[in-house]
Design a protein around this motif. Sequence first.
Motif, PDB file in Angstrom:
ATOM      1  N   THR A  24       0.849  -1.196   0.000  1.00 49.54           N
ATOM      2  CA  THR A  24       0.000   0.000   0.000  1.00 49.54           C
ATOM      3  C   THR A  24       0.883   1.244   0.000  1.00 49.54           C
ATOM      4  O   THR A  24       2.063   1.207   0.371  1.00 49.54           O
ATOM      5  CB  THR A  24      -0.926   0.052   1.230  1.00 49.54           C
ATOM      6  N   GLU A  27       2.256   1.831   3.366  1.00 49.10           N
ATOM      7  CA  GLU A  27       3.344   0.913   3.748  1.00 49.10           C
ATOM      8  C   GLU A  27       4.671   1.329   3.113  1.00 49.10           C
ATOM      9  O   GLU A  27       5.721   1.292   3.775  1.00 49.10           O
ATOM     10  CB  GLU A  27       2.991  -0.515   3.331  1.00 49.10           C
ATOM     11  N   ASP A 103      -6.480   1.288   1.960  1.00 51.34           N
ATOM     12  CA  ASP A 103      -5.305   0.472   1.619  1.00 51.34           C
ATOM     13  C   ASP A 103      -4.969   0.549   0.137  1.00 51.34           C
ATOM     14  O   ASP A 103      -4.535  -0.432  -0.469  1.00 51.34           O
ATOM     15  CB  ASP A 103      -5.528  -0.984   2.028  1.00 51.34           C
TER      16      ASP A 103
END
Length: 254
Positions: A24, A27, A103
């Motif tokens: 994502t 992330e 996400d």
Amino acid sequence: MYATTSTLVVGDDGTTLVVDPAVTAAEVAGLGAAVARRGWRPVAVWSTHGHWDHVLDGHGVRGLPRWRVGGSRADDATWSTARARERDDDAALAEALATYPQDAPADVVAVPPVPYPQIAGTDLLDWPGPEVAVVAHAAHAPDHGALVVVHAGVLVCGDMLSDREVPLLDLDAADPVGGYRAGLDALAAAVERFDVASVVAGHGSPGDRDELERRLDADRAYLDDLGVGRSDDPRLADPWVADAHAAQLAALRR
Ligand SMILES: [Zn+2]
């Protein structure tokens, strides 16, 4: 959903190779922030292969050189467009995003990875960090490149040897099952040659040498199962893995 692993190979002086930053946007940005916090210095990004979830970009890795086995022409804008289309056509991803819109995956890198710098006459990566050997093969995707961090005895294997996913074949290959077996053989040979002690799979958990051997056996057994037409591999309990298995069986029967 993908249980994706992002790996950092870090030298004593902080020189860092970022492997498969994913998945994502949050992330990838978090990974970049963690690297900066530790004072590590990323010098390049390694993509184990060219699937969309292994060529992502974001804060902290943007602008770094991009390397992989094979690689594309750096001026090939169509390459990134095609990877972004793969991401947008991913049905499992679209379904997940309907429930978890926060996400959203990271952007696909705008400039495609190029062939990696190689120490002439060897399979070693030519970079200022710790010694890294490249294991090239064509299982799962063309131009798949696993890394062995030699001094640590760690195999970073991309989309192979997962505890979550059965072998996912490259169904566009001339011989998807045979090509996959050859890829597993190449990894097994590297495990022996470098006395590998642990494995880091691109999706799923890391494992020690015993676990690595268990996964090699499980993946070879799954390929045998494909020939028979049925499998009781425990990884098929995951619905999306079961769907991928059914699609592989159908494709191999055609
Ligand atoms: Zn993949």
